[in-house]
Design an enzyme around this catalytic site. Sequence first.
Site, PDB file in Angstrom:
ATOM      1  N   HIS A   1      10.240 -14.850 -23.579  1.00 24.23           N
ATOM      2  CA  HIS A   1       8.881 -14.947 -23.819  1.00 24.23           C
ATOM      3  C   HIS A   1       9.102 -14.998 -25.366  1.00 24.23           C
ATOM      4  CE1 HIS A   1       5.185 -12.674 -25.255  1.00 24.23           C
ATOM      5  NE2 HIS A   1       4.750 -13.484 -24.073  1.00 24.23           N
TER       6      HIS A   1
ATOM      7  N   HIS B   1      -0.425 -13.361 -15.629  1.00 26.05           N
ATOM      8  CA  HIS B   1      -0.817 -12.482 -16.878  1.00 26.05           C
ATOM      9  C   HIS B   1      -1.025 -11.027 -16.382  1.00 26.05           C
ATOM     10  CE1 HIS B   1      -2.154 -12.150 -21.187  1.00 26.05           C
ATOM     11  NE2 HIS B   1      -0.675 -12.915 -21.239  1.00 26.05           N
TER      12      HIS B   1
END
Lengths: 442, 380
Positions: A346, A246
Amino acid sequence: MKRREMLGALAAASGLRGSPARNPAIGCGCAFAPASAIPPGSEVFKDVGSKLRITDMKVYGVTLDEKIARADRPYVFVKLETNQGLVGWGEATLEGKAGAAMACVNDLRDFIVGSDPMQSEHLYQLMYIGSFYRGGPVLGSAISGIDQAIWDIRGKFLGMPVYELLGGPVDPRGVRGYYHAAAWSLEEARALRDQTRQAGVTALKFQLPDLLEWVETNRKLTRAVKHMEMLREGLGPDIDFAVDFHARPSPTVAAIILREIEPFHLFFAEEICPPENMRAMQRAARKSTTPLATGERLIAAYGCNDLIDLGIVDVLQPDIAHVGGITALWKVAAAADAAGIRMAPHACEGPVGGIASLHVDAAIPNFLAQEICGLVEAGEMNRVWEDLMGFSAMRMVGGRYPLPTKPGLGFEVSEAALKKYPFQGTRPFPPAFHEDGSLASL
Amino acid sequence: MRPQAKPQKIWSNLPAFAPQASATDHLSVANVRGWRVREPVSGRRYTVLRLETRDGLVGYGEGGPATAAEIGDAKAAAVGRRPNENEIIRHRLAARPAMEAAINCAFLDLLGKWTKTPVYQFLGGPTRFKARVLAQLEGQTEDDLATPLQRAVQQGFKAFMVPIPGRDSLWRMQAYVDAVRARVARVRSLADADLDFVLDAAGTLTPGDAALLATALEKNHLLWFDEPTTVLTNDGLARIADESVMPIGLGRSVTDIATFQNLLRWGSIDLLRPSLGLNSISKIKRMAAIAETHYVAVAPYHDGGPIATAAGIHLAASLPNFFIQQIPFPTAERDAAMRTELTSGNQEVAKDGFAPLANRPGFGIEVDERALDRYSEERV
């Protein structure tokens, strides 16, 4: 003059059709009716285009209860209507920027209302290049929502699912997916292994245990490595698991962690550092044998080009709700395919973007796995999705998402259900801080 | 605008998300036939395939020259496949590029005819309403070139590909450069219209000679210098790209997308020139998507027949970064006659330098099988 009256007066003065107050929830006084009956430049296509025309564009903000979905991510859905009764749906959800995405969809209205939705490529160019200020997540998301809806209409008009228009399906059994998961002890990891196997799911994705600074302490480095060691031990050798860094580490810190987790054979390590500086990411990538993935914050094929040409990643993860819809996701996939890079798009938005992704996934030979922000066990969010879509959207069967079979994207969003989740405004991404109060990358 | 078989009926019997059954199942390919075609005078060869679906719909596709055995491979790959399954065909026939091109072309023809829609609508819709065209002239000397050039001008062409003069190995390079300059000046003077030229080296030069020639001709403002060399290595091509601002077109023999990606990555190429005979429409769309992010245009090479020309115009319509479509312009009357006999709705025409789009089902042409029989070396 009150705001509503002023808007009405503006509309009356300019003789525009449509109600400017259609989207009061956005809270800006933008004019929402097109300036002319057809988009600029479209008259030259009268002899070669279809008779289909987009007659209206609607944008919906959809806020779920905070217990189900975080306040920073209301869904943004786009609906296009046509003169032949066909409608198209797309998703422009942008975490932390719902209001901007909705306003940007409306900023593109003059390009869309009155246009021929069969011209998906031309309209994509009009929205991207015709916007002058290219790229960026707000424009990218707005284009994405409109582009998906255009492809939905294209598929319905031609009588085929979108993946068939794109040359697929490559694998008719469906699209491999992975769910999100968390396990903080060996026992939890073992329980998760059993649950995952029982559901027929083959891959999961986890988070790092800590926020990270650009140089890290022995304590946090060790914890990151031990966490992944524990996950591999608990999940066993057969479940593929990815870890989403992340963008928390710097390349410096990422390189150390990546070196030590090689024996655990991750599915991939995601966003090992922030995505703006690709040569910086390359510093860490060069030293790693673990497959690296990134791409959710990249806009258009242009935004992914350096990652591909510099050979930094093994897996690309553009998001169909940000990269520029089906048109852009397919283009990125084409470039990645030639470079031997696989695609794991994603998707941390709602069900519309998720299903739109499945169509591209099904049509590309370099597909790896599709993300969705759901857990192995269906939760309250999935009930809402079922309410919106009329079926249990984005739930795997035997580790795969079954392929839609209806023309277009293959679903209709229930507008009655949408009314149950009115837009409650935008909240920013909740920031996170280090122990000294400085801002952390979450 | 509705498909004949009313596919909605099939869907209504299925749950929303059932796998496999497709509205195009009845379009599965049942039979494939092929013609190995040859132009009588020029000797230009290509292959035409005829695909027939289970319910009798017929689509035609063209690819480069192929043997009977290769046509057999194409048949084996296509039979039982639905005409949307282009990605599977692209991989099955990767080692038979001419056949991959032909099957993909025929698949698109079938989809267009089934939905009564022009093929460009399947490729992302029109990004332009007409396509710029380039007449490929035949001839070795300026005198050879004069007559066909003037005829092509009369037929509405405004851009032409002319070969560089042949070079004797004893000829000093500077004298050769002068000869090329003289040729460019001569063809420019043959007609007084506002014409543009591509200079075709057909891969005959070394990178060093090509760089010298490209630099010497920069101020002639040719559209581009085509296929200067067959040395498609990074260091070879860097010599040309580093020394000259002349746009360089490359790739008529390239059959894989990654080669173009590499040329783009190294900044060696200003125009992608994938051949319509060796690359499917779907494959060229992929190449074009990569070129787009490098701000590079696509101008498909074409040394085949009129079916591929028609397909190329549909591709051109759909590509945002299309520049020009090459069309062979035979000098011999018999060759020209053959090209018009093979199809009706001939697309090898120009108006003010552009070909119109055919807003008709499929590629908008009708193929004459008796003419294919007449001009074929072999039927397979």
